[in-house]
Design a protein around this motif. Structure first.
Motif, PDB file in Angstrom:
ATOM      1  N   MET A   1       3.309  -2.266  -5.160  1.00  0.00           N
ATOM      2  CA  MET A   1       4.323  -2.255  -6.212  1.00  0.00           C
ATOM      3  C   MET A   1       5.639  -2.792  -5.670  1.00  0.00           C
ATOM      4  O   MET A   1       5.872  -2.781  -4.454  1.00  0.00           O
ATOM      5  CB  MET A   1       4.516  -0.836  -6.758  1.00  0.00           C
ATOM      6  CG  MET A   1       5.148   0.142  -5.795  1.00  0.00           C
ATOM      7  SD  MET A   1       5.370   1.788  -6.506  1.00  0.00           S
ATOM      8  CE  MET A   1       3.676   2.365  -6.609  1.00  0.00           C
ATOM      9  N   LYS A   2       6.463  -3.261  -6.549  1.00  0.00           N
ATOM     10  CA  LYS A   2       7.780  -3.728  -6.157  1.00  0.00           C
ATOM     11  C   LYS A   2       8.628  -2.552  -5.683  1.00  0.00           C
ATOM     12  O   LYS A   2       8.511  -1.437  -6.202  1.00  0.00           O
ATOM     13  CB  LYS A   2       8.473  -4.433  -7.317  1.00  0.00           C
ATOM     14  CG  LYS A   2       7.785  -5.715  -7.769  1.00  0.00           C
ATOM     15  CD  LYS A   2       7.796  -6.749  -6.663  1.00  0.00           C
ATOM     16  CE  LYS A   2       7.184  -8.059  -7.128  1.00  0.00           C
ATOM     17  NZ  LYS A   2       7.121  -9.057  -6.023  1.00  0.00           N
ATOM     18  N   ALA A   3       9.490  -2.816  -4.718  1.00  0.00           N
ATOM     19  CA  ALA A   3      10.308  -1.746  -4.160  1.00  0.00           C
ATOM     20  C   ALA A   3      11.149  -1.069  -5.229  1.00  0.00           C
ATOM     21  O   ALA A   3      11.373   0.147  -5.177  1.00  0.00           O
ATOM     22  CB  ALA A   3      11.204  -2.296  -3.056  1.00  0.00           C
ATOM     23  N   GLY A   4      11.594  -1.825  -6.195  1.00  0.00           N
ATOM     24  CA  GLY A   4      12.415  -1.256  -7.265  1.00  0.00           C
ATOM     25  C   GLY A   4      11.677  -0.259  -8.128  1.00  0.00           C
ATOM     26  O   GLY A   4      12.310   0.522  -8.851  1.00  0.00           O
ATOM     27  N   GLN A   5      10.344  -0.247  -8.067  1.00  0.00           N
ATOM     28  CA  GLN A   5       9.537   0.699  -8.829  1.00  0.00           C
ATOM     29  C   GLN A   5       9.119   1.908  -7.998  1.00  0.00           C
ATOM     30  O   GLN A   5       8.511   2.837  -8.526  1.00  0.00           O
ATOM     31  CB  GLN A   5       8.266   0.004  -9.336  1.00  0.00           C
ATOM     32  CG  GLN A   5       8.528  -1.188 -10.237  1.00  0.00           C
ATOM     33  CD  GLN A   5       7.247  -1.960 -10.527  1.00  0.00           C
ATOM     34  OE1 GLN A   5       6.479  -2.280  -9.621  1.00  0.00           O
ATOM     35  NE2 GLN A   5       7.017  -2.231 -11.798  1.00  0.00           N
ATOM     36  N   ALA A   6       9.452   1.885  -6.723  1.00  0.00           N
ATOM     37  CA  ALA A   6       8.956   2.908  -5.798  1.00  0.00           C
ATOM     38  C   ALA A   6       9.891   4.105  -5.716  1.00  0.00           C
ATOM     39  O   ALA A   6      11.109   3.964  -5.576  1.00  0.00           O
ATOM     40  CB  ALA A   6       8.774   2.299  -4.410  1.00  0.00           C
ATOM     41  N   ARG A   7       9.282   5.277  -5.806  1.00  0.00           N
ATOM     42  CA  ARG A   7       9.966   6.534  -5.520  1.00  0.00           C
ATOM     43  C   ARG A   7       9.276   7.089  -4.274  1.00  0.00           C
ATOM     44  O   ARG A   7       8.188   7.651  -4.357  1.00  0.00           O
ATOM     45  CB  ARG A   7       9.891   7.495  -6.701  1.00  0.00           C
ATOM     46  CG  ARG A   7      10.620   6.965  -7.933  1.00  0.00           C
ATOM     47  CD  ARG A   7      10.614   7.971  -9.075  1.00  0.00           C
ATOM     48  NE  ARG A   7      11.333   9.199  -8.740  1.00  0.00           N
ATOM     49  CZ  ARG A   7      12.660   9.349  -8.791  1.00  0.00           C
ATOM     50  NH1 ARG A   7      13.427   8.317  -9.158  1.00  0.00           N
ATOM     51  NH2 ARG A   7      13.230  10.492  -8.481  1.00  0.00           N
ATOM     52  N   VAL A   8       9.924   6.891  -3.136  1.00  0.00           N
ATOM     53  CA  VAL A   8       9.284   7.073  -1.830  1.00  0.00           C
ATOM     54  C   VAL A   8       9.622   8.422  -1.221  1.00  0.00           C
ATOM     55  O   VAL A   8      10.798   8.783  -1.095  1.00  0.00           O
ATOM     56  CB  VAL A   8       9.726   5.956  -0.858  1.00  0.00           C
ATOM     57  CG1 VAL A   8       9.005   6.100   0.475  1.00  0.00           C
ATOM     58  CG2 VAL A   8       9.479   4.588  -1.462  1.00  0.00           C
ATOM     59  N   LEU A   9       8.596   9.153  -0.844  1.00  0.00           N
ATOM     60  CA  LEU A   9       8.773  10.333  -0.011  1.00  0.00           C
ATOM     61  C   LEU A   9       8.482   9.901   1.415  1.00  0.00           C
ATOM     62  O   LEU A   9       7.373   9.456   1.719  1.00  0.00           O
ATOM     63  CB  LEU A   9       7.833  11.456  -0.440  1.00  0.00           C
ATOM     64  CG  LEU A   9       8.021  12.778   0.321  1.00  0.00           C
ATOM     65  CD1 LEU A   9       7.804  13.971  -0.603  1.00  0.00           C
ATOM     66  CD2 LEU A   9       7.096  12.892   1.526  1.00  0.00           C
ATOM     67  N   LEU A 206       4.822  -4.472   3.297  1.00  0.00           N
ATOM     68  CA  LEU A 206       3.496  -3.888   3.113  1.00  0.00           C
ATOM     69  C   LEU A 206       3.394  -3.188   1.761  1.00  0.00           C
ATOM     70  O   LEU A 206       2.387  -3.338   1.044  1.00  0.00           O
ATOM     71  CB  LEU A 206       3.204  -2.900   4.239  1.00  0.00           C
ATOM     72  CG  LEU A 206       1.831  -2.210   4.204  1.00  0.00           C
ATOM     73  CD1 LEU A 206       0.711  -3.229   4.377  1.00  0.00           C
ATOM     74  CD2 LEU A 206       1.757  -1.132   5.280  1.00  0.00           C
ATOM     75  N   ILE A 207       4.410  -2.421   1.413  1.00  0.00           N
ATOM     76  CA  ILE A 207       4.391  -1.717   0.130  1.00  0.00           C
ATOM     77  C   ILE A 207       4.319  -2.718  -1.021  1.00  0.00           C
ATOM     78  O   ILE A 207       3.525  -2.553  -1.954  1.00  0.00           O
ATOM     79  CB  ILE A 207       5.633  -0.811  -0.003  1.00  0.00           C
ATOM     80  CG1 ILE A 207       5.538   0.372   0.973  1.00  0.00           C
ATOM     81  CG2 ILE A 207       5.787  -0.312  -1.442  1.00  0.00           C
ATOM     82  CD1 ILE A 207       6.780   1.220   1.046  1.00  0.00           C
ATOM     83  N   GLU A 208       5.117  -3.760  -0.949  1.00  0.00           N
ATOM     84  CA  GLU A 208       5.144  -4.720  -2.052  1.00  0.00           C
ATOM     85  C   GLU A 208       3.874  -5.565  -2.113  1.00  0.00           C
ATOM     86  O   GLU A 208       3.448  -5.969  -3.195  1.00  0.00           O
ATOM     87  CB  GLU A 208       6.381  -5.609  -1.935  1.00  0.00           C
ATOM     88  CG  GLU A 208       7.678  -4.844  -2.145  1.00  0.00           C
ATOM     89  CD  GLU A 208       8.851  -5.745  -2.468  1.00  0.00           C
ATOM     90  OE1 GLU A 208       9.696  -5.331  -3.299  1.00  0.00           O
ATOM     91  OE2 GLU A 208       8.914  -6.859  -1.903  1.00  0.00           O
ATOM     92  N   SER A 209       3.260  -5.826  -0.985  1.00  0.00           N
ATOM     93  CA  SER A 209       2.034  -6.632  -0.975  1.00  0.00           C
ATOM     94  C   SER A 209       0.805  -5.832  -1.386  1.00  0.00           C
ATOM     95  O   SER A 209      -0.192  -6.396  -1.838  1.00  0.00           O
ATOM     96  CB  SER A 209       1.803  -7.215   0.422  1.00  0.00           C
ATOM     97  OG  SER A 209       1.385  -6.201   1.329  1.00  0.00           O
TER      98      SER A 209
END
Length: 257
Positions: A1-9, A206-209
């Protein structure tokens, strides 16, 4: 997902690598809930918790639900470097508990709520030392090899579910307190170490890919493949480095986030 959509713990957020990760993620628009043992840390959202205790894990699970986290990054870890004879028993247990058992337990506890989301990601921060066994890194390498095996098996277990399991495998990273270990890695492999900023940038990518794995360092990727194919035939290549560890020594001072 795109970083802007991520709520990261993000566990281990107070460490050198963790702080760089918080900065890199927030710079790309992600919302980050940092987790660490201290009362405060980088970023706007912070949870004080010890990932190695049942109480700490329970508070993380509750916070993840309230935060509506859709990305979990297991970055908490402790180093160990030196001959096995010089690693105290309590240190050995601390490394395996923090680097391997805690992320396994947390993942098991967090998985049900992540599976209820339309899409989610779990990122394990491993190490190339989990793929290439080097003298002086037996304990640390074992913890990261176990983490790699867990991530790989869980990824295949979940299959087509909307929860993506990913592994980031950086090289040794110079954070100030572990430069001796990083130099030993450089001497043994002839390869460079990573900076916290390089690891953080790789995490965002990695998260975005949504790729399964990312190993830092071109030489390390080749070396890991050769190590898997040739195994014991490569042992003699580390003789010089092994001799430099002949005298038992205390492991480098620890750090846990």
């Amino acid at each position: 997902m795109k970083a802007g959509q991520a709520r990261v713990l993000l566990t281990g957020a107070a460490g050198g690598i963790g702080r760089a990760m918080v900065e890199a993620l927030t710079a790309r628009g992600a919302q980050v809930l940092g987790v660490g043992r201290g009362a405060d840390g980088p970023g706007a959202a912070w949870l004080q918790a010890d990932v190695t205790t049942a109480e700490g894990q329970q508070s993380i699970v509750r916070a993840a639900a309230g935060w509506n986290a859709n990305v979990v990054v297991h970055a908490a870890g402790v180093p160990a470097f030196g001959p096995l004879a010089g690693v105290p028993a309590e240190r050995l247990q601390q490394v395996l508990t923090t680097n391997l058992l805690a992320p396994m337990q947390l993942t098991q506890a967090l998985l049900p709520q992540l599976q209820r989301l339309p899409r989610a990601q779990i990122v394990f921060v491993g190490s190339v030392l989990g793929r290439i066994g080097l003298p002086g890194f037996s304990v640390y390498g074992a913890s990261k090899a176990g983490l790699q095996g867990f991530a790989e098996a869980l990824r295949r277990e979940l299959g087509d579910e909307p929860v993506r399991v990913q592994l980031l495998a950086p090289r040794t990273t110079r954070t100030g307190f572990n430069d001796a270990a990083a130099q030993a890695y450089n001497d043994a492999t002839g390869a460079a170490s990573d900076t916290p900023e390089q690891v953080a940038a790789a995490l965002v990518e990695l998260i975005e890919s949504e790729a399964a794995e990312r190993t830092l360092g071109g030489a390390e990727r080749v070396f890991a493949r050769l190590n898997g194919l040739l195994g014991a035939r490569m042992d003699s290549g580390f003789a010089k480095h092994r001799r430099s560890l002949a005298a038992p020594a205390k492991p480098i001072p620890g750090h846990r986030s």
